[in-house]
Scaffold this active site. Structure first.
Site, PDB file in Angstrom:
ATOM      1  N   LYS A 286     -13.358 -16.623 -22.349  1.00  0.00           N
ATOM      2  CA  LYS A 286     -13.790 -15.225 -22.366  1.00  0.00           C
ATOM      3  C   LYS A 286     -12.825 -14.417 -21.501  1.00  0.00           C
ATOM      4  CE  LYS A 286     -16.399 -12.299 -19.962  1.00  0.00           C
ATOM      5  NZ  LYS A 286     -15.794 -11.040 -20.369  1.00  0.00           N
TER       6      LYS A 286
ATOM      7  N   ALA B  85     -11.255 -10.802 -19.814  1.00  0.00           N
ATOM      8  CA  ALA B  85     -11.884  -9.596 -19.262  1.00  0.00           C
ATOM      9  C   ALA B  85     -12.045  -8.560 -20.373  1.00  0.00           C
ATOM     10  CB  ALA B  85     -11.017  -9.041 -18.139  1.00  0.00           C
TER      11      ALA B  85
ATOM     12  N   GLY C 252     -11.424 -14.538 -10.833  1.00  0.00           N
ATOM     13  CA  GLY C 252     -12.013 -13.210 -10.713  1.00  0.00           C
ATOM     14  C   GLY C 252     -12.492 -12.995  -9.293  1.00  0.00           C
TER      15      GLY C 252
ATOM     16  N   GLU D 132     -10.824 -19.445  -8.817  1.00  0.00           N
ATOM     17  CA  GLU D 132      -9.692 -18.721  -8.217  1.00  0.00           C
ATOM     18  C   GLU D 132     -10.214 -17.325  -7.924  1.00  0.00           C
ATOM     19  OE1 GLU D 132      -6.693 -19.694  -7.469  1.00  0.00           O
ATOM     20  OE2 GLU D 132      -6.503 -21.605  -8.497  1.00  0.00           O
TER      21      GLU D 132
ATOM     22  N   CYS E  54      -4.462 -10.831  -6.647  1.00  0.00           N
ATOM     23  CA  CYS E  54      -5.244 -11.536  -5.636  1.00  0.00           C
ATOM     24  C   CYS E  54      -4.379 -11.962  -4.461  1.00  0.00           C
ATOM     25  CB  CYS E  54      -5.885 -12.757  -6.270  1.00  0.00           C
ATOM     26  SG  CYS E  54      -4.673 -13.745  -7.142  1.00  0.00           S
TER      27      CYS E  54
ATOM     28  N   GLU F 213     -10.765  -6.586   0.305  1.00  0.00           N
ATOM     29  CA  GLU F 213      -9.608  -6.527  -0.587  1.00  0.00           C
ATOM     30  C   GLU F 213      -9.567  -5.116  -1.192  1.00  0.00           C
ATOM     31  OE1 GLU F 213     -10.332  -8.995  -4.061  1.00  0.00           O
ATOM     32  OE2 GLU F 213      -8.253  -9.670  -4.084  1.00  0.00           O
TER      33      GLU F 213
END
Ligand code: NAP
Length: 486
Positions: A181, A183, A234, A256, A290, A387
């Site tokens: 799946k 995004a 994500g 992750e 990230c 973040e």
């Protein structure tokens, strides 16, 4: 309409069991270009029944795929790699159109992602077992490494292409099958990859793509008992929820997740290298990775010089539509991303930080934002803890190595970190003390398919890339064979 040399790479429907499925009553989702707002395709989203069909197809395809000799799976993965490379220009255009990053950066992402198929095509031939000296002359002990089974992958919008091969290549090399799946903001790169999978001879059901609502399709992938493994990239928030849900059926998980990367610039650093590295790390993909630097710490002796040279380099970055020549910074993915950057910026300024580059939305409007640097950042600011995922670089001051390590580790995250120094002994001390899965020393870029990528603490579980990456998709079986003695 997006101009492509091969327009059949632009898809608007799920790819299930080797077929494009577009029911007349599909739940439609407009996929738009963040630079212009223009609609690229009206996507037919998968529903729960499509996710179930893809999982069942993956289950049906599993015995034949896992029974193929590694050398044969290797050939199909290598063909997939060759097709991606041959179509890199079209794939980069699709990526820039749906995500916004500049075209050369999109091209780089496609080739980086493709390299995982090349790497794991080789690894497919090397899934070795083990023999163990037995405690009795009557026994032989062996270890087999076998595919875990049907895998579900869920990927984010910031790397619409590269996050997929990091999962699909080792999974398929190991003999697993996969349902993905992507995004919802960026499903088109995943669908183009599926088209190339079919052309490469990846059999029906081995790799399906089901773009759809997270609460429906994502939920089914994580809850369905046929799925034995969930691999997710994500946010930490969603990763935590998925891990809890996967516990119901005791699925193996790889996560992750988010980061809050520190960059330490010591007095003895080569300032040019540090500036270049900090810009590369912070402003890649407009600050939306990230591993992007989130907090930059400069030592007191070079603080002013670093801030001046860094802000000059950041001010020189060219902002614009990712398709335009010379553009280095595209739009942010959506309005929420702009608002989060603004929130972190205004909090920093309210707490005494000074804007030394950029500082507001860009004159281009939409979701364009000026690459921004603030000096005088302090630990109480939001930017120190959260973040930002946007083009805002806060620069903090530190005095000693010990203090820098403490500040860097003062976060729940542990994905990437960076430091700049010319002192060899310090490289070892700081490199070993940083509580992160990845440490870049005198560089802002480190990703490579042959090296393990992943985080510790709230940044995740497991590694992608390198010979370690395939272990995430294998189970260990111990065989104890008795009755050998005559
Ligand atoms: P996100 O909101 O967590 O979404 C990631 C994926 O999860 C999307 O496909 C999303 O689907 C899906 N999802 C959301 N809620 C779900 C649910 N309840 N059940 C199942 N699936 C669900 O993250 P994002 O905003 O796309 O990506 C940014 C984050 O990813 C940042 O935190 C970044 O640090 C992290 N990231 C980490 C790495 C790494 O390697 N560690 C790499 C890249 C990005 P929808 O799109 O349909 O909502």
């Amino acid at each position: 309409m997006l101009a492509l040399a091969d327009s059949s790479l632009l898809k608007d429907a799920p790819y299930i069991n080797g077929e494009w499925v577009r029911p007349a009553d599909a739940d439609l989702l407009p996929v738009t270009n963040p630079a212009t707002g223009a609609e690229l395709v009206s996507l037919a989203q998968a529903g729960r029944e499509h996710a179930v069909a893809a999982i069942e197809a993956a289950d049906a395809a599993l015995p034949a795929w896992s029974a193929l000799p590694g050398k044969e799976r290797s050939k199909r993965l290598r063909d997939w790699y060759d097709l991606i490379v041959a179509n890199v220009d079209d794939l980069a255009r699709i990526l820039t159109a749906e995500q916004g990053k500049p075209l050369p950066e999109a091209r780089g992402e496609i080739l980086y992602g493709a390299a995982f198929f090349e790497w794991y095509a080789e690894e497919a031939k090397r899934v070795y077992g083990e023999t163990i000296p037995a405690p009795s002359p009557d026994q032989r002990l062996l270890v087999l490494r076998q595919p875990i089974g049907v895998c579900a992958a869920i990927t984010p919008w910031n790397f619409p292409m590269a996050m997929i091969p990091r999962k699909a290549a080792p999974a398929l090399a190991a003999g697993c099958t996969m349902v993905l799946k992507p995004a919802s903001a960026t499903p088109l790169s995943a669908l183009a990859l599926a088209e190339l999978a079919g052309r490469a001879g990846i059999p029906p059901g081995v790799f399906s793509v089901v773009p759809g609502r997270a609460s429906v399709v994502g939920d089914e992938l994580v809850a369905n008992p046929i799925v034995r493994k969930v691999t997710f990239t994500g946010s930490t928030e969603v990763g935590r929820m998925l891990m809890a849900k996967a516990a119901d059926t005791i699925k193996k998980v790889s996560l992750e997740l988010g980061g809050n990367a520190p960059v330490l610039v010591f007095d003895d650093a080569d300032i040019d290298v540090a500036v270049q590295g900090a810009v590369a790390s912070k402003f890649r993909n407009m600050g939306q990775t990230c591993v992007c630097a989130n907090r930059i710490y400069a030592q007191a002796g070079i603080y002013d010089e670093f801030v001046e040279r860094f802000s000059k380099a950041v001010s020189a970055l060219t902002v614009g539509d990712g398709f335009d020549e010379g553009v280095e910074q595209g739009p942010l993915i959506d309005e929420a991303a702009v608002q989060k950057t603004e929130e972190h910026l205004s909090d920093a300024v309210a707490q005494g930080a000074t804007v030394v580059a950029g500082g507001s939305r860009h004159a281009l409007g939409g979701t364009f934002f000026q690459p921004t640097v603030v000096s005088g950042a302090t630990p109480s600011m939001l930017v120190a803890h959260e973040e930002t995922f946007g083009p805002l670089a806060p620069v903090f001051r530190f005095e000693t190595e010990e203090e820098a390590i403490k500040l860097a580790n003062d976060t729940e995250y542990g994905l990437a970190s960076y430091f700049f120094t010319r002192d060899n002994a310090r490289i070892w001390r700081v490199g070993e003390a940083l509580e992160f899965g990845i440490v870049g020393v005198n560089t802002g870029i480190f990703s490579y398919e042959g090296a393990p990528f992943g985080g510790v603490k709230a940044s995740g579980i497991g590694r992608e890339g390198s010979h370690h990456g395939i272990d995430e998709f294998l189970e260990i079986k111990y065989l104890c064979v008795a009755g050998i003695s005559a």
